[in-house]
Enzyme design. Structure first.
Site, PDB file in Angstrom:
ATOM      1  N   SER A 107       8.119  31.371  -6.901  1.00 14.26           N
ATOM      2  CA  SER A 107       7.516  31.187  -5.582  1.00 14.26           C
ATOM      3  C   SER A 107       7.664  32.479  -4.769  1.00 14.26           C
ATOM      4  O   SER A 107       7.203  33.527  -5.208  1.00 14.26           O
ATOM      5  CB  SER A 107       8.152  29.974  -4.896  1.00 14.26           C
ATOM      6  OG  SER A 107       7.388  29.548  -3.801  1.00 14.26           O
ATOM      7  N   ASP A 247       0.044  22.547  -8.811  1.00 13.52           N
ATOM      8  CA  ASP A 247       0.869  23.480  -8.042  1.00 13.52           C
ATOM      9  C   ASP A 247       0.269  23.785  -6.672  1.00 13.52           C
ATOM     10  O   ASP A 247      -0.947  23.928  -6.523  1.00 13.52           O
ATOM     11  CB  ASP A 247       0.975  24.797  -8.827  1.00 13.52           C
ATOM     12  CG  ASP A 247       2.261  25.540  -8.589  1.00 13.52           C
ATOM     13  OD1 ASP A 247       2.733  25.564  -7.442  1.00 13.52           O
ATOM     14  OD2 ASP A 247       2.796  26.106  -9.562  1.00 13.52           O
ATOM     15  N   HIS A 274       4.997  22.455  -8.521  1.00 13.17           N
ATOM     16  CA  HIS A 274       5.577  23.748  -8.158  1.00 13.17           C
ATOM     17  C   HIS A 274       6.901  24.061  -8.869  1.00 13.17           C
ATOM     18  O   HIS A 274       7.381  25.182  -8.790  1.00 13.17           O
ATOM     19  CB  HIS A 274       5.792  23.788  -6.642  1.00 13.17           C
ATOM     20  CG  HIS A 274       5.962  25.156  -6.064  1.00 13.17           C
ATOM     21  ND1 HIS A 274       5.054  26.174  -6.263  1.00 13.17           N
ATOM     22  CD2 HIS A 274       6.941  25.679  -5.280  1.00 13.17           C
ATOM     23  CE1 HIS A 274       5.469  27.256  -5.627  1.00 13.17           C
ATOM     24  NE2 HIS A 274       6.617  26.987  -5.030  1.00 13.17           N
TER      25      HIS A 274
END
Length: 296
Positions: A107, A247, A274
């Site tokens: 991320s 995601d 995610h």
């Protein structure tokens, strides 16, 4: 399996780390940069399993959260990407892994890792960018698409509180959970490691709120206009992109990595959002292990 924990000096602050496995055995150290910003290493803890295959794994908590120095009084002029670039560089030097390592960024950590890799450090052997946008302007644009597809009334609730500045109220957090259950972690109840990181961020939201904002899809902090698109062509190591089919890091936000990094491949986890390392852990670790072994 050997496990070493500690804190290293970073200027007047300290960075917490944990090394699983023993460096120097002929295989690179996998250095894990977590997301958030303002999260902790906990939700990526299962990557330590790779040490069983001879790859030492270095987790750390970025400044401001977890076991590292907390700085709740610092503001937007402090919580900026170069701070975390410097912290990562300091960590690698202090632990003596600069000569042989692979960098894994999840991320926000993916942008951190990409910017680091673009400097072409000589000891970097490979790069893994997981569930990461290449650009926050792209991310904000795609969040509008995901919000519009939420169940009826959810986005209306979100926008009402965002416009009123009441994003700390229960109704807003409840509406956020509807998004998170679709696009952040689809396992119900949330896994223990994910809950641990979530609770750490809830207990001290300083970094997340200043850099990101009140939620994943309302980015109003210091990262609002941040991008690494300008440096991706300079990355000169094999790179693995990982994303989930559901995601929040949508294909459009990841595409610049695929188009601009010279040596890159992209794996999609069909049952994940995610955090595919938690949603499809066996396949995730197998894909990552294959990538590491092929670097040899």
């Amino acid at each position: 399996m050997d496990v070493a924990k500690g804190r290293i000096r970073f200027g007047e602050y300290e960075t917490w780390y944990r090394m699983t496995g023993s460096p120097g055995a002929g295989r690179p150290v996998l250095v894990v940069a977590h997301g958030g910003p303002g999260s902790t290493h906990d939700y990526l803890g299962n990557l330590a399993e790779l040490a069983r295959f001879g790859f030492p794994v270095l987790h750390y908590d970025q400044l401001g959260n977890g076991g590292s120095t907390r700085l709740p009084d610092k503001g937007p002029d402090f919580w900026l990407p170069p701070l975390f670039q410097a912290e990562l560089d300091n960590l690698l030097r202090a632990l003596g892994v600069t000569d042989d390592y692979v960098l894994f960024g999840h991320s926000w950590g993916g942008l951190l890792a990409a910017r680091h890799a673009a400097e072409q450090p000589p000891g970097l052997r490979g790069l893994v960018i997981a569930d990461s946008p290449a650009s926050y302007p792209l991310w904000r644009k795609e969040m509008e698409v995901l919000r519009a597809a939420l169940p009826p009334g959810v986005d209306d609730t979100l926008r009402r509180h965002e416009e009123a500045g009441t994003t700390d109220e229960h109704a807003y957090h409840k509406a956020v959970r509807a998004f998170n259950d679709r696009h952040v972690c689809r396992i119900v109840p949330w896994p223990r490691d994910y809950r641990a990181s979530h609770m750490e961020m809830s207990n001290d939201p300083t970094v997340y709120s200043v850099m990101n904002g009140p939620s994943e899809f309302h980015v109003i902090g210091t990262l609002k206009d941040y991008t690494v698109e300008d440096c991706l062509a300079a990355i000169d190591v094999p790179t693995l992109l990982l994303t989930g089919r559901h995601d929040e890091a949508t294909p459009a936000t990841v595409q610049p990595y695929f188009e601009l990094i010279p040596d890159v491949r992209w794996e999609v986890f069909e049952e994940s959002s995610h955090v595919p390392n938690l949603e499809e852990p066996e396949r995730f670790l197998a894909v990552l292990l294959e990538f590491l072994q092929n670097l040899d």
